[in-house]
Every structure is written in structure tokens, then in C-alpha cells.
Design an enzyme around this catalytic site. Sequence first.
Site, PDB file in Angstrom:
ATOM      1  N   CYS A  84       0.804  -1.222   0.000  1.00 52.61           N
ATOM      2  CA  CYS A  84       0.000   0.000   0.000  1.00 52.61           C
ATOM      3  C   CYS A  84       0.841   1.279   0.000  1.00 52.61           C
ATOM      4  CB  CYS A  84      -0.950  -0.007   1.186  1.00 52.61           C
ATOM      5  SG  CYS A  84      -2.100  -1.391   1.167  1.00 52.61           S
ATOM      6  N   CYS A 213     -13.724   1.968   6.487  1.00 56.71           N
ATOM      7  CA  CYS A 213     -12.758   1.143   5.751  1.00 56.71           C
ATOM      8  C   CYS A 213     -12.548   1.705   4.356  1.00 56.71           C
ATOM      9  CB  CYS A 213     -13.254  -0.294   5.631  1.00 56.71           C
ATOM     10  SG  CYS A 213     -13.654  -1.102   7.191  1.00 56.71           S
ATOM     11  N   SER A 214     -11.305   1.729   3.889  1.00 60.18           N
ATOM     12  CA  SER A 214     -11.034   2.208   2.538  1.00 60.18           C
ATOM     13  C   SER A 214     -11.517   1.187   1.512  1.00 60.18           C
ATOM     14  CB  SER A 214      -9.539   2.474   2.355  1.00 60.18           C
ATOM     15  OG  SER A 214      -8.785   1.294   2.594  1.00 60.18           O
ATOM     16  N   HIS A 343      -8.566   4.092  -2.526  1.00 57.18           N
ATOM     17  CA  HIS A 343      -7.230   3.550  -2.254  1.00 57.18           C
ATOM     18  C   HIS A 343      -6.752   2.627  -3.378  1.00 57.18           C
ATOM     19  CE1 HIS A 343      -3.753   2.197  -0.207  1.00 57.18           C
ATOM     20  NE2 HIS A 343      -4.286   1.240   0.540  1.00 57.18           N
TER      21      HIS A 343
END
Length: 396
Positions: A84, A213-214, A343
Site C-alpha cells: 500500500c 474502511c477504505s 485507495h
Amino acid sequence: MADRVYVIGVGMTKFEKPGRREDWDYPQMAKESGTRALEDAGIPYDQVEQTYVGYVYGESTSGQRAVYELGLTGIPVVNVNNNCSTGSAALYLAAQVIRGGLADCTLALGFEKMQPGSLGATFTDREQPLMRHMGALAEISEVILPPAPWMFGAAGREHMKTYGTTAEHFAKIGQKNHRHSVNNPYSQFQDEYTLEDILGSRMIYDPLTKLQCSPTSDGSGAAILASESFVDRNNLAAQAVEIVGQAMTTDFRSTFDGTAKNIVGYDMNVQAARRVYEQSGLGPEDFQVIELHDCFSANELLLYEALGLCGEGEAGSLIDNNETTYGGRWVVNPSGGLISKGHPLGATGLAQCAELTWQLRGTADKRQVEGVTAGLQHNIGLGGAAVVTAYQRAER
């Protein structure tokens, strides 16, 4: 003597739900963000001497295929994958080359074309990179799949048990970031929610609900970096933003010390931030705007403490006092953060760079934070790597 490094151009696409835009493959994403960055810098691609392209999901040399949409100039193109934190890893490498005097102008570009739903393994015939981390967490926590919400949720539960943090504290972070995203045209989601909406959305892993939450996302981001001499030759000082501190850390022995927060990178974040503060001569109190890695609301809360915005166990008070939004001591994730902006793994760090560049230039429109003199960026990938970057306007 190390050369100074400046961001002279940034660009990004709107972050989208995977597959939402037809005929929008990663080369088209890269062309969109890269062209915008070049136009922002006011230079052609043939002035770029090296390019670093980040993505997590894709075949080898996808980076070359992506930037060939910008030009075929024969320069080195390096593919980067750091989970990430991939976008910031590409930024780190592109800056390092300039800092070392090996190039005057570089491009960091990141993209991701993702599958809907929770992240899964691509290669199932070998050990997964997070197996050691998951094994360590399994010794102190029940095992729940998918792994990402379990890992960060367990760290959130640990904070609750240790310091009395409540589910409402985490929900307030989700509420804040969704509220911020309303003013971001690049954000995947632009809806505002009440605290009750956040708390009442589907439970993913207690205390994390869906709106904390992404999401998985498609999208791309890009940044053009340059040396001081390049900035001077091309009269770019008025738009340049200096990287005044930057550090990358990977896992320490402390990662596996038996605490959930270190398994998800707390100590990596602490050490990277300390190095950046030492390099830049700035402390947490000197920044007005921060883009940080809120893959889950629990991680944003932990980062308030890891980055030194408050002491350990004090993040709840910071949230209750509205210190991390407009009118507070810092505006954290004015873009909407990963939770609301989206994301796409390879693009995330470069979108953070773009947002901070616009904030420092004073061109962030409705998201603009007043009196910005310095911005701080944090991006992490488990398995693991944390990248922290500090920015100031060139003329400062």
C-alpha cells in the site's frame, strides 16, 4: 552535498470504483495523471531523465507500458511494488536520484486497476508476505478473514483495552474524512454521513464498520520532481514545493514484540516520522495539513500518536476536541483520505503528494486550509514499508 528536491508538477485521475469507467485500462490512467503532471510543471516528457512507476497488481514491465503513453525517450523506467506504500516508494526513489545528483528531473507515477471486494492473494503456490505478521497476531487475537480489517481492527481493539478509546472515536474519524471528501472532485465517494450512519453501517470487524474502511479503487497519480538548478533554469520557483524531509523504514524487531499496533507498523511510523523531523527541523506543531494512511479509521487514530500529534493514549481527546479538522490544530486528510477518496494502492501516495502540493500552493479550492506553510505525508504498506515526507513552499 545533497541536492534539494522540489515537486514542480502533480496530476491525478478521479479515483473510481473498479470497472466503473469502460475502456479505462492502466495505460489510459497513467496517460491522464502523467499528462496533467507534465502540464502542471510546464515541461515536455523528454525533459524527464528517469521514471519510477508503482503498482501492486499487474504484470512485469507494466510501468513501461504505462509511461509509453507519455513518450518513448529511452530513459530508465523502474517498476516499484511496496504494497500500500507503493506510490510513496516510487516518490522516494525519484527524489533520491535527484538528491544524489544523478538526475535533474524525474517522474514518479503510480496506478492501480483493482478487483472489487477485499484484497486477496494473486500467487497461491508460495508463502504470502504477511504470513509472519499474521502468525504473530494470531498468537494474541482471534483470526478473522479477510486479513486487513482483522489486523488493523485488532490494533484498534488493543487501543480500546489499553486506553479506554471507544467505538465512537473511530467512527468520528470516518465521519470527518467522508465530510472532507464532499469538496474533492477526485474522490471516489463524495457523500456526507452522520455519526449514526457511520456506526450503523455494516460491521466488518468490530469496531470497524464499512464506512470506516477504505474501498478498492481504480486510479492513478503522478508527480514531477526536479533539482534546484532545474527549477532555476526553468523559472519554476513560484509553483515549486520543496521536499524538506523524507524517510522510509521497514520492519524492526519490535514489529513482532507481541503488540497488535507494532504488527501493523506503529514503530515503523514512529521511526520514519522522527527521521523526517530531524532532517527538516520541523516538529508536528509546525504542520497545518497532513495526509496520512487511513486505510481504516483505527490506523488514523494510531497515527495521531505515532506521528507525535499527541502522546500515547491521547488520540481520543484529540478527536473529541476536533483538533484534526478545519478549525483545529491540524487538518488531517482534507482530501477525504483513503476511506472516502479511495485507495488504488500504487496511486495513493502520489495522490497524497498532489493534495499537499495544492494545499501549499493555495490552490485546493473548497478544501483549502488557511495559512499553510508546511505539509506532512504518511503512507504505509504492511509487510512492510512506511514512508513519511515533509513539504514546504520553495520560497520559504
